[in-house]
Design a protein around this motif. Sequence first.
Motif: not given
Length: 218
Positions: A5-9, A92-94, A117-121, A126-127
């Motif tokens: 479960l990931l989200n930088q926000k 970011a590393g984690l 909701w669109a967390s570009a980072e 993911l890309k």
Amino acid sequence: MIVALLNQKGGVGKTTLALHLAGEWARQGQRVTLIDADPQGSALDWSQQREHERLARLFGVIGLARDTLHREAPELARTANHVVIDGPPRVAGLMRSALMAADLVLIPVQPSPLDGWASAEMLALLKEARIYRPNLAARFVLNRCAARTIIARETANGLADHDPPVLGATIGQRIVFAAAAQSGQLVQELDPDGPAAREIARLAEDITSLAAGRDRHG
């Protein structure tokens, strides 16, 4: 299966969903390990509160807030049916390590306009991970949804044709989740027949179905 479960926000409910997803699978008799990869250690705090209250242990919680997750999580998966990773915000590393470890990435988001909701980072990471792992599955999960609100419908519609797409199961904004967090319990224990418990069961079911589909076609 390893689910991250990931989200930088921060504040989108990653820990709540991770704990309840792990708990749902554990209640079904499956072996589950939860990795707390958030330096804040909220899942570990919940586990310690549960121990303090002398409640039965449902699943193991391990603190691994380091960028070797992609090597350590698969080792843990050898002795578990499911490994659930509660990811970090803005490390970011984690985050990269968790992405490389996961079979499925869930991105919790709250109903909001699209630029909310669109967390570009997050999507960029993911890309990047898919360069090395092109079959890495990912889904948005709508969390803390007020019932039948226009903004929740608009968010779901906005994600319908998105990559990654939105998971069918949604989780409501419910006070029982806060009560569970404070007491070291799960909503399935506090109100086993309530709407929150049913929503978590649906979430687990959707993820299991998604994994089964990938197994058949992957």
